[in-house]
Design a protein around this motif. Structure first.
Motif, PDB file in Angstrom:
ATOM      1  N   LEU A 169       0.824  -1.213   0.000  1.00 40.16           N
ATOM      2  CA  LEU A 169       0.000   0.000   0.000  1.00 40.16           C
ATOM      3  C   LEU A 169       0.855   1.258   0.000  1.00 40.16           C
ATOM      4  N   GLU A 170       1.898   1.269   0.810  1.00 42.48           N
ATOM      5  CA  GLU A 170       2.765   2.444   0.892  1.00 42.48           C
ATOM      6  C   GLU A 170       3.475   2.683  -0.439  1.00 42.48           C
ATOM      7  N   GLN A 171       3.908   1.611  -1.102  1.00 42.08           N
ATOM      8  CA  GLN A 171       4.549   1.752  -2.415  1.00 42.08           C
ATOM      9  C   GLN A 171       3.566   2.316  -3.435  1.00 42.08           C
ATOM     10  N   ALA A 172       2.329   1.824  -3.410  1.00 41.92           N
ATOM     11  CA  ALA A 172       1.298   2.326  -4.330  1.00 41.92           C
ATOM     12  C   ALA A 172       1.016   3.799  -4.079  1.00 41.92           C
ATOM     13  N   ARG A 173       0.999   4.197  -2.824  1.00 37.35           N
ATOM     14  CA  ARG A 173       0.752   5.611  -2.496  1.00 37.35           C
ATOM     15  C   ARG A 173       1.844   6.501  -3.064  1.00 37.35           C
ATOM     16  N   ARG A 174       3.098   6.066  -2.926  1.00 33.28           N
ATOM     17  CA  ARG A 174       4.215   6.861  -3.456  1.00 33.28           C
ATOM     18  C   ARG A 174       4.191   6.898  -4.983  1.00 33.28           C
ATOM     19  N   ASP A 175       3.952   5.741  -5.597  1.00 31.20           N
ATOM     20  CA  ASP A 175       3.991   5.661  -7.059  1.00 31.20           C
ATOM     21  C   ASP A 175       2.864   6.457  -7.706  1.00 31.20           C
ATOM     22  N   ARG A 176       1.702   6.482  -7.057  1.00 28.87           N
ATOM     23  CA  ARG A 176       0.501   7.072  -7.667  1.00 28.87           C
ATOM     24  C   ARG A 176       0.092   8.411  -7.039  1.00 28.87           C
ATOM     25  N   ASP A 177       0.860   8.911  -6.067  1.00 27.63           N
ATOM     26  CA  ASP A 177       0.502  10.160  -5.371  1.00 27.63           C
ATOM     27  C   ASP A 177      -0.910  10.076  -4.781  1.00 27.63           C
ATOM     28  N   LEU A 178      -1.188   8.963  -4.113  1.00 25.05           N
ATOM     29  CA  LEU A 178      -2.523   8.732  -3.563  1.00 25.05           C
ATOM     30  C   LEU A 178      -2.723   9.438  -2.228  1.00 25.05           C
ATOM     31  N   THR A 179      -3.969   9.712  -1.938  1.00 27.80           N
ATOM     32  CA  THR A 179      -4.392  10.142  -0.604  1.00 27.80           C
ATOM     33  C   THR A 179      -5.010   8.931   0.092  1.00 27.80           C
ATOM     34  N   PHE A 180      -4.564   8.666   1.319  1.00 30.26           N
ATOM     35  CA  PHE A 180      -5.098   7.543   2.100  1.00 30.26           C
ATOM     36  C   PHE A 180      -5.929   8.072   3.275  1.00 30.26           C
ATOM     37  N   ILE A 181      -7.046   7.414   3.534  1.00 31.15           N
ATOM     38  CA  ILE A 181      -7.725   7.536   4.831  1.00 31.15           C
ATOM     39  C   ILE A 181      -7.839   6.116   5.367  1.00 31.15           C
ATOM     40  N   MET A 182      -7.128   5.856   6.456  1.00 37.25           N
ATOM     41  CA  MET A 182      -7.011   4.494   6.973  1.00 37.25           C
ATOM     42  C   MET A 182      -7.596   4.383   8.376  1.00 37.25           C
ATOM     43  N   VAL A 183      -8.512   3.443   8.534  1.00 35.37           N
ATOM     44  CA  VAL A 183      -9.082   3.117   9.834  1.00 35.37           C
ATOM     45  C   VAL A 183      -8.347   1.903  10.400  1.00 35.37           C
ATOM     46  N   SER A 184      -7.963   1.978  11.668  1.00 31.23           N
ATOM     47  CA  SER A 184      -7.343   0.828  12.322  1.00 31.23           C
ATOM     48  C   SER A 184      -7.497   0.947  13.837  1.00 31.23           C
ATOM     49  N   HIS A 185      -7.528  -0.211  14.491  1.00 35.76           N
ATOM     50  CA  HIS A 185      -7.481  -0.226  15.950  1.00 35.76           C
ATOM     51  C   HIS A 185      -6.038  -0.308  16.432  1.00 35.76           C
ATOM     52  N   ASP A 186      -5.101  -0.517  15.490  1.00 33.35           N
ATOM     53  CA  ASP A 186      -3.697  -0.754  15.818  1.00 33.35           C
ATOM     54  C   ASP A 186      -2.903   0.545  15.688  1.00 33.35           C
ATOM     55  N   LEU A 187      -2.521   1.126  16.807  1.00 37.70           N
ATOM     56  CA  LEU A 187      -1.778   2.383  16.781  1.00 37.70           C
ATOM     57  C   LEU A 187      -0.411   2.218  16.136  1.00 37.70           C
ATOM     58  N   GLY A 188       0.169   1.026  16.234  1.00 37.60           N
ATOM     59  CA  GLY A 188       1.448   0.776  15.598  1.00 37.60           C
ATOM     60  C   GLY A 188       1.357   0.895  14.088  1.00 37.60           C
ATOM     61  N   VAL A 189       0.307   0.316  13.501  1.00 39.38           N
ATOM     62  CA  VAL A 189       0.088   0.394  12.059  1.00 39.38           C
ATOM     63  C   VAL A 189      -0.138   1.840  11.631  1.00 39.38           C
ATOM     64  N   ILE A 190      -0.995   2.533  12.357  1.00 38.22           N
ATOM     65  CA  ILE A 190      -1.336   3.913  12.001  1.00 38.22           C
ATOM     66  C   ILE A 190      -0.123   4.833  12.105  1.00 38.22           C
ATOM     67  N   SER A 191       0.661   4.685  13.176  1.00 36.98           N
ATOM     68  CA  SER A 191       1.819   5.563  13.352  1.00 36.98           C
ATOM     69  C   SER A 191       2.872   5.298  12.278  1.00 36.98           C
ATOM     70  N   HIS A 192       2.922   4.062  11.767  1.00 38.80           N
ATOM     71  CA  HIS A 192       3.866   3.722  10.706  1.00 38.80           C
ATOM     72  C   HIS A 192       3.406   4.269   9.352  1.00 38.80           C
ATOM     73  N   MET A 193       2.101   4.228   9.103  1.00 36.59           N
ATOM     74  CA  MET A 193       1.572   4.526   7.770  1.00 36.59           C
ATOM     75  C   MET A 193       1.134   5.976   7.576  1.00 36.59           C
ATOM     76  N   CYS A 194       0.788   6.670   8.659  1.00 35.34           N
ATOM     77  CA  CYS A 194       0.034   7.918   8.510  1.00 35.34           C
ATOM     78  C   CYS A 194       0.812   9.170   8.917  1.00 35.34           C
ATOM     79  N   ASP A 195       0.469  10.279   8.249  1.00 41.21           N
ATOM     80  CA  ASP A 195       1.065  11.581   8.535  1.00 41.21           C
ATOM     81  C   ASP A 195       0.379  12.259   9.718  1.00 41.21           C
ATOM     82  N   ARG A 196      -0.925  12.051   9.840  1.00 42.02           N
ATOM     83  CA  ARG A 196      -1.714  12.570  10.971  1.00 42.02           C
ATOM     84  C   ARG A 196      -2.761  11.532  11.332  1.00 42.02           C
ATOM     85  N   LEU A 197      -3.303  11.648  12.531  1.00 38.93           N
ATOM     86  CA  LEU A 197      -4.374  10.728  12.910  1.00 38.93           C
ATOM     87  C   LEU A 197      -5.404  11.414  13.780  1.00 38.93           C
TER      88      LEU A 197
END
Length: 250
Positions: free
Chosen positions: A182-210
């Motif tokens: 997913l992260e590679q696709a975001r960089r390659d395609r200049d995507l905007t992500f909105i990601m829901v998760s219960h896992d703070l570790g995943v969110i802190s790794h993937m997201c710019d803000r939460l």
């Protein structure tokens, strides 16, 4: 100032008489990866589904790239721009359709003609070859199913991807592969992500803000670094951090 990719203002969602979202507002910038966290029942998936048009909202405003959209009845332009990847790769793919058919359907809906090239490119992008084209979903592992779900979302070239717990149904080793994809696709395609998760570790790794949600409301919006430095204001965020499996207290 740049127009937000997604702007939600005072959104209210009610199921029967239960208020699931209480006048929620969030703003997500183009190319940003924005996380939504909270315990079960906090409203995070309800918010994501309302943005996607799967839940209706009774009041409030939704704008995508500056264009307002109603609570129901989104047009094709919306779904060319906004696609969603669901939590359950077992339930989101039709069991009686081959991978080829699953990928061909959105191309047909949106009027693409170079279907062969697009299907081959989509499978390659998610790390699966043409050999998977004529398999059924029951012949795939959970990780392979989720790769197909991501390929199906990306194949119409959206600019915004809504991710509802995209790795929670997968083994830990497969989770990392899907997140990296997913992260590679975001960089390659200049995507905007909105990601829901219960896992703070995943969110802190993937997201710019939460945004931290509780009881259908946004408690606060913070940077991921605030989790490790404890630079947040809400006591609920601290409780969530302590309870998260992704973090350990000293």
């Amino acid at each position: 100032m740049t127009e937000p990719a997604v702007s939600v203002r005072d959104m209210r969602v009610i199921f029967d008489e239960y208020v699931a979202l209480k006048d929620v507002s969030v703003s997500v910038q183009p190319k940003e990866s924005f996380g939504i966290v909270g315990e079960s029942g906090s409203g995070k998936s309800t918010l994501l589904r309302a943005i996607a048009g799967l839940n209706s909202f009774v009041s409030g405003d939704l704008k995508v790239n500056g264009k307002s959209y109603p609570a129901k009845g989104r047009d094709k332009t919306f779904y060319r721009t906004v696609q969603m990847v669901f939590q359950d790769p077992y339930g989101s793919l039709h069991p009686r359709q081959t991978v080829d058919r699953l990928l061909l359907e959105p191309l047909a809906i949106h009027g693409f003609t170079d279907t062969e090239a697009r299907i081959a490119r989509a499978l390659d992008e998610v790390g699966l070859g043409n050999g998977f084209r004529f398999r059924y979903s029951h012949q795939l592992s959970g990780g392979q199913r989720q790769r197909i779900a991501i390929a199906r979302a990306l194949i119409v070239e959206p600019k915004i991807l809504l991710l509802d717990e995209p790795t929670s149904a997968l083994d830990a080793s497969i989770q990392a592969e899907i997140l990296n994809l997913l992260e590679q696709a975001r960089r390659d395609r200049d995507l905007t992500f909105i990601m829901v998760s219960h896992d703070l570790g995943v969110i802190s790794h993937m997201c710019d803000r939460l945004a931290v949600m509780k009881g259908g409301e946004v408690v606060e919006t913070i940077l991921p670094e605030a989790l490790t430095s404890r630079a947040f204001e809400a006591d609920y965020t601290r409780q969530l951090l302590v309870a998260s499996e992704g973090f350990r207290r000293d």
